[in-house]
Design an enzyme around this catalytic site. Structure first.
Site, mmCIF file in Angstrom:
data_model
loop_
_atom_site.group_PDB
_atom_site.id
_atom_site.type_symbol
_atom_site.label_atom_id
_atom_site.label_comp_id
_atom_site.label_asym_id
_atom_site.label_seq_id
_atom_site.Cartn_x
_atom_site.Cartn_y
_atom_site.Cartn_z
ATOM 1 N N ASP A 197 0.882 -1.167 0.000
ATOM 2 C CA ASP A 197 0.000 0.000 0.000
ATOM 3 C C ASP A 197 0.918 1.214 0.000
ATOM 4 O O ASP A 197 1.544 1.525 1.023
ATOM 5 C CB ASP A 197 -0.885 -0.038 1.253
ATOM 6 C CG ASP A 197 -1.774 1.200 1.369
ATOM 7 O OD1 ASP A 197 -1.533 2.198 0.646
ATOM 8 O OD2 ASP A 197 -2.698 1.169 2.202
ATOM 9 N N ASN A 224 2.978 5.442 -10.539
ATOM 10 C CA ASN A 224 1.778 5.414 -11.392
ATOM 11 C C ASN A 224 0.484 5.214 -10.614
ATOM 12 O O ASN A 224 -0.565 5.698 -11.034
ATOM 13 C CB ASN A 224 1.947 4.279 -12.421
ATOM 14 C CG ASN A 224 0.634 3.904 -13.073
ATOM 15 O OD1 ASN A 224 0.146 4.588 -13.962
ATOM 16 N ND2 ASN A 224 0.021 2.812 -12.594
ATOM 17 N N TYR A 226 -9.133 14.513 -6.670
ATOM 18 C CA TYR A 226 -8.256 13.967 -7.711
ATOM 19 C C TYR A 226 -7.442 15.074 -8.383
ATOM 20 O O TYR A 226 -6.214 14.979 -8.526
ATOM 21 C CB TYR A 226 -9.113 13.225 -8.744
ATOM 22 C CG TYR A 226 -8.331 12.531 -9.826
ATOM 23 C CD1 TYR A 226 -7.811 11.255 -9.622
ATOM 24 C CD2 TYR A 226 -8.104 13.139 -11.053
ATOM 25 C CE1 TYR A 226 -7.090 10.608 -10.610
ATOM 26 C CE2 TYR A 226 -7.386 12.499 -12.048
ATOM 27 C CZ TYR A 226 -6.891 11.234 -11.826
ATOM 28 O OH TYR A 226 -6.177 10.595 -12.811
ATOM 29 N N LYS A 286 -3.294 15.730 -8.437
ATOM 30 C CA LYS A 286 -2.472 15.813 -9.650
ATOM 31 C C LYS A 286 -1.762 17.164 -9.743
ATOM 32 O O LYS A 286 -0.617 17.245 -10.188
ATOM 33 C CB LYS A 286 -3.329 15.555 -10.890
ATOM 34 C CG LYS A 286 -3.937 14.148 -10.938
ATOM 35 C CD LYS A 286 -2.875 13.060 -10.952
ATOM 36 C CE LYS A 286 -3.478 11.665 -11.065
ATOM 37 N NZ LYS A 286 -2.460 10.608 -11.179
#
Ligand code: BGC
Length: 265
Positions: free
Chosen positions: A63, A90, A163, A167
């Site tokens: 994890d 990734n 999200y 990023k």
């Protein structure tokens, strides 16, 4: 064989973009670590396929949002292959919600995997690059980190505040450590995929109606494939790209070209 004799670790490598990258890096001659957290079978199948094709791979459960898991994963990788040359950070998740309904859990989960996980893995990769004797690398750079970011490191995205924030955070993490570590001969870059056909966005492409709607956002007129990203990742990790550091390469079929302005404005 652009990566011959090198070792690469790819997080979230048992599906989607990560799976394509880890296979492409193995095909380019790298020994690879296939990180996963769920769906062990998929990771094992990838390791088996790479091994049958004459490559070297190991599945690594961790994890990445947990410090000890990350440390243990890097140790297992270097115990097996000696050293690390390439980290592909990734692994990523989405937990979408209208902003006013977004729970702290949804926020923390996404930031924990996408941003804190990227930090933990990148920091461990740098420690590993520093540990290795200088001159012992099979490439011009002394270590390479590639973050798999998103067009959403610069494109705001309603109902995806967690999200998009993760990023945007990766973008500054990438640039800051690229600046800090360039004198050590470490290269740090990101790939910013657009809409790529993977499990994370399946609902956006798996019916003809959804796919047509998504394609309106893509001037090049097709939804991306994981292999579109994997080819770029191999190249970016290789000496062909030795003078690139601190960059995000957007691989998005033109998604960033304000497609709404084709007919408006
Ligand atoms: C997201 C996908 C989305 C794409 C383009 C990616 O970062 O994970 O769900 O389709 O960006 O919006």
């Amino acid at each position: 064989m652009l990566l011959k004799g090198q070792t690469a670790l790819v997080t979230g490598a048992n599906s989607g973009i990560g799976a394509a990258i880890v296979k492409a890096m193995a095909a380019a001659g790298a020994n690879v670590g296939v990180n996963y957290i769920v769906n062990e079978d998929a990771a094992d199948r990838i390791v088996k396929q790479i091994t049958e094709d004459g490559g070297s791979a190991v599945a690594l459960k961790a994890d990445i949002s947990k410090e000890d898991d990350v440390t243990n994963m890097f140790k297992a990788l270097t115990d097996r292959f000696g050293a690390l040359d390439i980290l592909v950070s990734n692994a990523g998740i989405q937990r979408d919600s209208p902003f006013e309904q977004m729970s702290l859990e949804q926020w923390n989960e996404v930031i924990g995997v996408n941003l804190t996980g990227a930090f933990l893995c990148a920091r461990q990769a740098v420690r590993e690059f520093l540990r290795r004797e200088t001159g012992a690398t099979a490439s011009q750079a002394a270590g390479k980190i590639i973050f798999v970011s998103s067009v959403h490191e610069v494109v705001p995205w309603a109902h995806h505040a967690n999200y998009a924030s993760s990023k945007g955070g990766i973008m500054m993490l990438m640039k800051t450590i690229a600046q800090e570590l360039a004198p050590r001969k470490f290269r740090v870059n990101s790939i910013g995929p657009g809409a790529i056909k993977t499990p994370i966005n399946k609902q956006a492409w798996d019916s003809p109606q959804a796919a047509a709607k998504l394609e309106e956002l893509i001037p090049y007129g097709r939804i991306g494939e994981p292999s579109d990203i994997a080819r770029v990742a191999v190249w970016l990790a290789s000496d062909e790209a030795d003078y690139i550091t601190g960059a995000t390469l957007f691989v998005d079929g033109g998604m960033l070209l304000y497609p709404g302005f084709r007919t408006g404005g």
